[in-house]
Design a protein around this motif. Structure first.
Motif, short mmCIF file in Angstrom:
data_model
loop_
_atom_site.label_atom_id
_atom_site.label_comp_id
_atom_site.label_asym_id
_atom_site.label_seq_id
_atom_site.Cartn_x
_atom_site.Cartn_y
_atom_site.Cartn_z
N LEU A 20 36.41 50.49 28.87
CA LEU A 20 37.60 49.69 29.14
C LEU A 20 38.78 50.06 28.25
CD1 LEU A 20 35.94 46.18 29.56
CD2 LEU A 20 36.76 47.72 31.36
N GLY A 21 38.54 50.94 27.31
CA GLY A 21 39.65 51.34 26.46
C GLY A 21 39.81 50.44 25.25
N PRO A 22 41.04 50.32 24.73
CA PRO A 22 41.29 49.62 23.46
C PRO A 22 41.08 48.10 23.56
CG PRO A 22 43.36 50.24 24.49
CD PRO A 22 42.27 50.88 25.30
N ARG A 23 41.03 47.47 22.38
CA ARG A 23 40.78 46.03 22.31
C ARG A 23 41.79 45.23 23.11
NH1 ARG A 23 40.71 43.38 16.82
NH2 ARG A 23 42.61 44.62 16.59
N LYS A 24 43.06 45.59 23.02
CA LYS A 24 44.09 44.80 23.71
C LYS A 24 43.84 44.77 25.22
CE LYS A 24 47.99 44.97 20.47
NZ LYS A 24 47.19 45.28 19.29
N ARG A 25 43.32 45.85 25.76
CA ARG A 25 43.00 45.87 27.20
C ARG A 25 41.84 44.92 27.49
NH1 ARG A 25 42.45 51.61 28.96
NH2 ARG A 25 44.58 51.54 28.14
N ARG A 26 40.90 44.85 26.59
CA ARG A 26 39.79 43.92 26.76
C ARG A 26 40.28 42.47 26.70
NH1 ARG A 26 34.69 46.38 25.93
NH2 ARG A 26 34.93 48.59 25.46
N PHE A 27 41.26 42.22 25.84
CA PHE A 27 41.82 40.87 25.76
C PHE A 27 42.51 40.48 27.07
CE2 PHE A 27 42.42 41.63 20.92
CZ PHE A 27 41.07 41.40 20.71
N VAL A 28 43.23 41.43 27.66
CA VAL A 28 43.87 41.17 28.95
C VAL A 28 42.79 40.85 30.00
CG1 VAL A 28 45.19 42.20 30.84
CG2 VAL A 28 45.93 42.54 28.48
N LEU A 29 41.73 41.63 30.02
CA LEU A 29 40.64 41.38 30.97
C LEU A 29 40.02 40.01 30.73
CD1 LEU A 29 38.66 42.23 33.16
CD2 LEU A 29 37.28 43.35 31.39
N ARG A 38 42.68 32.94 39.96
CA ARG A 38 43.89 32.12 39.81
C ARG A 38 44.98 32.96 39.15
NH1 ARG A 38 41.67 26.77 36.86
NH2 ARG A 38 40.62 28.40 35.64
N PRO A 39 46.24 32.69 39.50
CA PRO A 39 47.32 33.47 38.90
C PRO A 39 47.41 33.23 37.39
CG PRO A 39 48.09 32.28 40.84
CD PRO A 39 46.73 31.75 40.52
N VAL A 40 47.57 34.31 36.64
CA VAL A 40 47.75 34.23 35.20
C VAL A 40 49.13 34.80 34.87
CG1 VAL A 40 46.86 34.88 32.94
CG2 VAL A 40 45.28 34.57 34.86
N PRO A 41 50.05 33.96 34.38
CA PRO A 41 51.40 34.46 34.06
C PRO A 41 51.34 35.57 33.00
CG PRO A 41 51.35 32.06 34.07
CD PRO A 41 49.91 32.52 34.15
N VAL A 42 52.29 36.46 33.08
CA VAL A 42 52.34 37.55 32.10
C VAL A 42 52.46 36.99 30.69
CG1 VAL A 42 53.68 39.54 31.31
CG2 VAL A 42 53.30 39.17 33.76
N GLU A 43 53.21 35.89 30.53
CA GLU A 43 53.38 35.30 29.20
C GLU A 43 52.04 34.87 28.60
OE1 GLU A 43 55.10 34.52 31.88
OE2 GLU A 43 57.07 35.36 31.33
N ARG A 44 51.13 34.38 29.45
CA ARG A 44 49.83 33.98 28.94
C ARG A 44 49.00 35.20 28.54
NH1 ARG A 44 46.21 30.49 32.78
NH2 ARG A 44 48.24 29.49 33.06
N LEU A 45 49.16 36.28 29.28
CA LEU A 45 48.47 37.51 28.91
C LEU A 45 48.99 38.05 27.58
CD1 LEU A 45 48.28 39.30 32.37
CD2 LEU A 45 46.47 38.05 31.20
N VAL A 46 50.29 37.96 27.40
CA VAL A 46 50.88 38.38 26.12
C VAL A 46 50.31 37.52 24.99
CG1 VAL A 46 53.02 38.43 24.78
CG2 VAL A 46 52.99 39.30 27.14
N ASP A 47 50.23 36.21 25.23
CA ASP A 47 49.70 35.30 24.21
C ASP A 47 48.23 35.57 23.92
OD1 ASP A 47 49.97 33.04 22.46
OD2 ASP A 47 48.83 31.86 23.91
#
Length: 239
Positions: A20-29, A38-47
């Motif tokens: 899956l690549g780096p940690r931040k990509r795993r956090f997004v997943l 369900r829709p996840v706003p980009v702001e929540r993914l950033v958070d």
């Protein structure tokens, strides 16, 4: 494809873990999986990704991670929504969601059927929720909620096993969690009771003394009412 959040954040096909690549990509997943379908706003993914103030490039970075997840995931689809993204997949393929379903079903069942469901649910756990590093604030909150649900499931399972007259089946899960979280007095109390009922009275009393000293040394408090009452009842039973 199976998705894992009850331990490290992983996606697997059979026995093969996807890269899956780096940690931040795993956090997004992880953030997409926790709100599966369900829709996840980009702001929540950033958070979910940054623990402190995100950089100016945060939205673009998240979009890049989503793009690469789309290419990596098999049997799941990441759709663009007006406010963010939606990961579509079968909830039964996500261990955390399956855990939630099984514990909810257990709550509606009697002791025997409920205990079996709880054991199945707890068997999904491979480590700390969302791994050792839990990303930003929203993932940290989600991890804490999952860990609290795990403790509640262990407690529920232990009480059911004790009511069923099966204290020996309560000991293993209780001892593991009490070792990891020795301040959980309700679980210590249940483990003491289970020890006593299988004839291991000395271990029950030793556990109380160890917990009492730990609470005094680390927190400066005495055991609570339930733990003291359990100790007193074991002493009375011994007399």
């Amino acid at each position: 494809m199976e998705f894992r959040l009850l331990g490290s954040i992983d996606a697997c096909v059979g026995d093969r873990r996807l890269d899956l690549g780096p940690r931040k990509r795993r956090f997004v997943l992880a953030a997409l999986l926790l709100d599966l379908n369900r829709p996840v706003p980009v702001e929540r993914l950033v958070d979910a990704v940054w623990e402190t103030d995100p950089p100016d490039s945060a939205r673009m970075t998240v979009q890049g991670h989503v793009y690469r997840l789309r290419r990596a995931l098999v049997g799941a689809e990441v759709e663009t929504d007006s406010s963010g993204y939606v990961l579509r997949a079968d909830p039964e393929r996500v261990d955390a969601l399956r855990f939630r379903r099984l514990t909810a079903e257990a709550a509606r069942e009697g002791d025997e059927a409920g205990a079996e469901l709880l054991e199945e649910a707890l068997g999904l756990w491979l480590g700390p929720a969302l791994g050792e590093s839990r990303g930003g604030k929203s993932l940290e909150v989600a991890a804490i909620e999952l860990e609290e649900a795990r403790l509640a499931a262990i407690e529920d399972l232990a009480r059911r096993r004790l009511r069923l007259g099966q204290p020996e089946r309560a000991i293993t899960p209780l001892r593991a969690i009490v070792t990891a979280a020795p301040h959980q007095e309700r679980l210590v109390s249940l483990l003491m009771t289970a020890f006593y009922r299988v004839g291991r009275q000395a271990e029950a009393l030793e556990l109380y003394d160890r917990t009492r000293r730990l609470l005094a040394d680390q927190l400066g408090v005495d055991p609570g009412h339930e733990l003291r009452a359990t100790f007193a009842s074991l002493l009375t039973a011994q007399a």
